[in-house]
Write an enzyme that holds these catalytic residues in place. Structure first.
Site, mmCIF file in Angstrom:
data_model
loop_
_atom_site.group_PDB
_atom_site.id
_atom_site.type_symbol
_atom_site.label_atom_id
_atom_site.label_comp_id
_atom_site.label_asym_id
_atom_site.label_seq_id
_atom_site.Cartn_x
_atom_site.Cartn_y
_atom_site.Cartn_z
ATOM 1 N N CYS A 38 6.579 -17.526 -6.193
ATOM 2 C CA CYS A 38 7.919 -18.508 -6.506
ATOM 3 C C CYS A 38 9.032 -17.652 -6.490
ATOM 4 C CB CYS A 38 8.140 -18.325 -8.251
ATOM 5 S SG CYS A 38 5.819 -19.424 -9.272
ATOM 6 N N HIS A 98 9.717 -4.772 -3.919
ATOM 7 C CA HIS A 98 8.107 -5.770 -3.946
ATOM 8 C C HIS A 98 7.494 -4.034 -4.094
ATOM 9 C CE1 HIS A 98 5.329 -7.421 -1.361
ATOM 10 N NE2 HIS A 98 5.800 -8.037 -0.612
ATOM 11 N N ASN A 130 7.649 -25.528 -14.694
ATOM 12 C CA ASN A 130 7.220 -24.771 -13.270
ATOM 13 C C ASN A 130 7.731 -25.354 -12.197
ATOM 14 O OD1 ASN A 130 7.608 -22.137 -11.874
ATOM 15 N ND2 ASN A 130 5.982 -21.684 -12.714
ATOM 16 N N HIS A 160 25.897 -15.407 -17.331
ATOM 17 C CA HIS A 160 24.744 -16.154 -17.227
ATOM 18 C C HIS A 160 23.673 -15.746 -16.648
ATOM 19 C CE1 HIS A 160 28.010 -18.992 -18.457
ATOM 20 N NE2 HIS A 160 28.894 -18.980 -17.119
ATOM 21 N N HIS A 219 13.150 -16.951 -13.413
ATOM 22 C CA HIS A 219 12.316 -18.083 -13.716
ATOM 23 C C HIS A 219 12.131 -18.633 -14.478
ATOM 24 C CE1 HIS A 219 9.137 -19.846 -10.986
ATOM 25 N NE2 HIS A 219 8.471 -18.777 -11.591
#
Length: 484
Positions: A208, A287, A409, A372, A376
């Site tokens: 995602c 990562h 989602n 703002h 996700h």
């Protein structure tokens, strides 16, 4: 080491600010008479020195303009809104799951329980192939879904911007779980007859967070290609990825993922700045794949019966929290005011150097850096956790929660439905800063920071929220019972 790096950034920023404050004083010390003395006493006696200084100044100026990053502008973006026939209310989802005949009674009840607490509304979208009885997932239907999402978003985007397909020099498509041959990017090139020397990329398996990875890749490519347009497409494909087994860790994805996608047009053409919506200020990628727990917390595999699905680990929220902390450690010094950086660094020193465990970790107030937040919409638990950890208000969380409620989602494209919501609510003012945060398998946490170049007029916008924005926000109960 990471704490040392963070401290070094904070100290560097502090010294830089102090230096700027001293510049006026230093300038006043260099009076006209002193400069005249330096000129008469040095340059007149050594004219080669003057020539050397001029050459160095010209070289430095040329190097500055050659090496400085090219600004990247977001011209516009578009999110797809599928046909109403594809809407899948909670009751319809349960009915289709029962009719499919794959699931045990216990796991049907489990999915129903997940749906009731998911935060999804009654108008999310499911692919046509999975709404038939019996469902017919196949490559042809998956391609049909991909074409509907990609081409619908691109058509809308090109109509908005007026940019011709032949002017696009960079194409980046991301879709985690559907990667056919020819690729999705090749499908786009073929449909819109893009030019033969286009820099085309197809990203798969990145979860995602791949949408912001695509933005970062496009940004890097725009640094080396002058006067170019970059088309980024973010989507996921549900048709071939509806899990048909009875492993509960894999059933959660069935309940929350829905059809959606977005197309984004970036450019480095300075002439386009006047009509661009946003400028990309920062991208930060984190990562955690070197850690076994992080690597395995979202994992595609076969269950005991040979059915392929994506298993979500119980450690997912803890892993996401650690990835977020690592990400903001890098992002914070780039965006936070100096006062917040110093307080954070002081608390870090007290805890790590002086071992004062009673000192609580200080989480910087990112509301001082951004107006703002687009987080996700991975699920209600994700949004609840980030709202608490970042100290955000319901107003800040509204775009993410309403996107989850209205569209579900939609994976990497959810950030753009959220930004479209903020625009349609009339919230976006010139100079406003927006923080997009995404999480994905691997495990990754990625951020993008945008600055609005103009005030967005909702009356002039067309996006998936246009015809129904006045219905939002809505109250989303903790539990919404699925009717029999």
């Amino acid at each position: 080491m990471k704490h040392f790096k963070l401290g070094f950034r904070c100290i560097t920023n502090a010294l830089y600010s102090m230096l700027l404050s001293f510049l006026p004083t230093l300038s006043s010390r260099l009076s006209t008479s002193n400069l005249r003395l330096m000129w008469d006493g040095s340059l007149r006696l050594n004219p080669q020195y003057l020539a050397l200084c001029c050459a160095l100044l010209a070289l430095s100026t040329a190097l500055y303009f050659m090496k400085r990053p090219r600004p990247v502008y977001l011209l516009d973006f578009a999110c797809v809104k599928p046909e109403a026939a594809g809407q899948c209310a909670r009751e319809r989802f349960v009915k289709q799951s029962v009719a499919a005949g794959f699931f045990t009674e216990e796991n049907l009840a489990f999915q129903k329980k997940i749906l009731e607490r998911s935060g999804l509304g009654q108008a999310t979208y499911f692919p046509e192939a999975l709404l038939t009885t019996p469902p017919k997932p196949c490559v042809a239907e998956a391609r049909k879904e991909a074409e509907m999402v990609m081409f619908g978003a691109i058509d809308d985007l090109l109509a908005k911007t007026g940019v011709k397909p032949r002017d696009i020099g960079i194409l980046v498509v991301n879709c985690s779980l559907f990667n056919p041959t020819p690729s999705l990017s090749a499908m786009v090139v073929n449909r819109y007859k893009l030019r033969g020397n286009i820099a085309s990329y197809n990203l798969g398996g990145m979860g995602c967070s791949a949408g912001l990875i695509s933005i970062d890749l496009a940004k890097q490519l725009l640094q080396v290609r002058r006067n170019s347009y970059a088309l980024v497409i973010s989507m996921e494909n549900i048709t071939l990825n509806w899990y048909m087994g009875n492993n509960r860790s894999m059933l959660v994805s069935n309940c929350i993922f829905r059809v959606g996608g977005a197309a984004i047009l970036l450019t480095n053409c300075r002439s386009e700045r006047r009509r661009a919506k946003y400028q990309l200020i920062h991208t930060v990628r984190t990562h955690k794949g070197s850690d076994a727990q992080s690597y395995g917390c979202v994992f595609q595999e076969e269950d005991g019966g040979g059915k392929v699905g994506v298993a979500l680990s119980k450690d997912l929220m803890a892993v996401a929290g650690e990835a977020l902390r690592a990400n903001i450690t890098t992002l914070g010094p780039l965006v936070l005011p100096l006062s917040e950086q110093l307080i954070f660094f002081a608390s870090l020193v007290l805890r790590k150097v002086f071992k004062l465990r009673r000192v609580r970790p200080y989480l910087p107030d990112f509301k001082k850096a951004f107006e703002h937040f687009c987080i996700h919409a991975g699920g209600r638990a994700v949004l609840d956790t980030l709202e608490s950890n970042l100290g955000l208000s319901p107003w800040h969380m509204e775009p993410s929660r309403m996107t989850l409620y209205r569209f579900g989602n939609t994976s990497s494209s959810s950030l753009w439905y959220e930004l479209a919501y903020a625009e349609m609510k009339g919230r976006m003012r010139k100079g406003d800063r927006t923080w997009q945060i995404a999480f994905g398998s691997g495990f990754k946490c990625n951020s993008a920071v945008w600055r609005a170049l103009r005030t967005i007029d909702p009356a002039a916008e067309r996006n998936p929220w246009t015809d129904e924005i006045n219905q939002f926000p809505v109250d989303v109960p903790k539990v919404e019972v699925v009717k029999e």
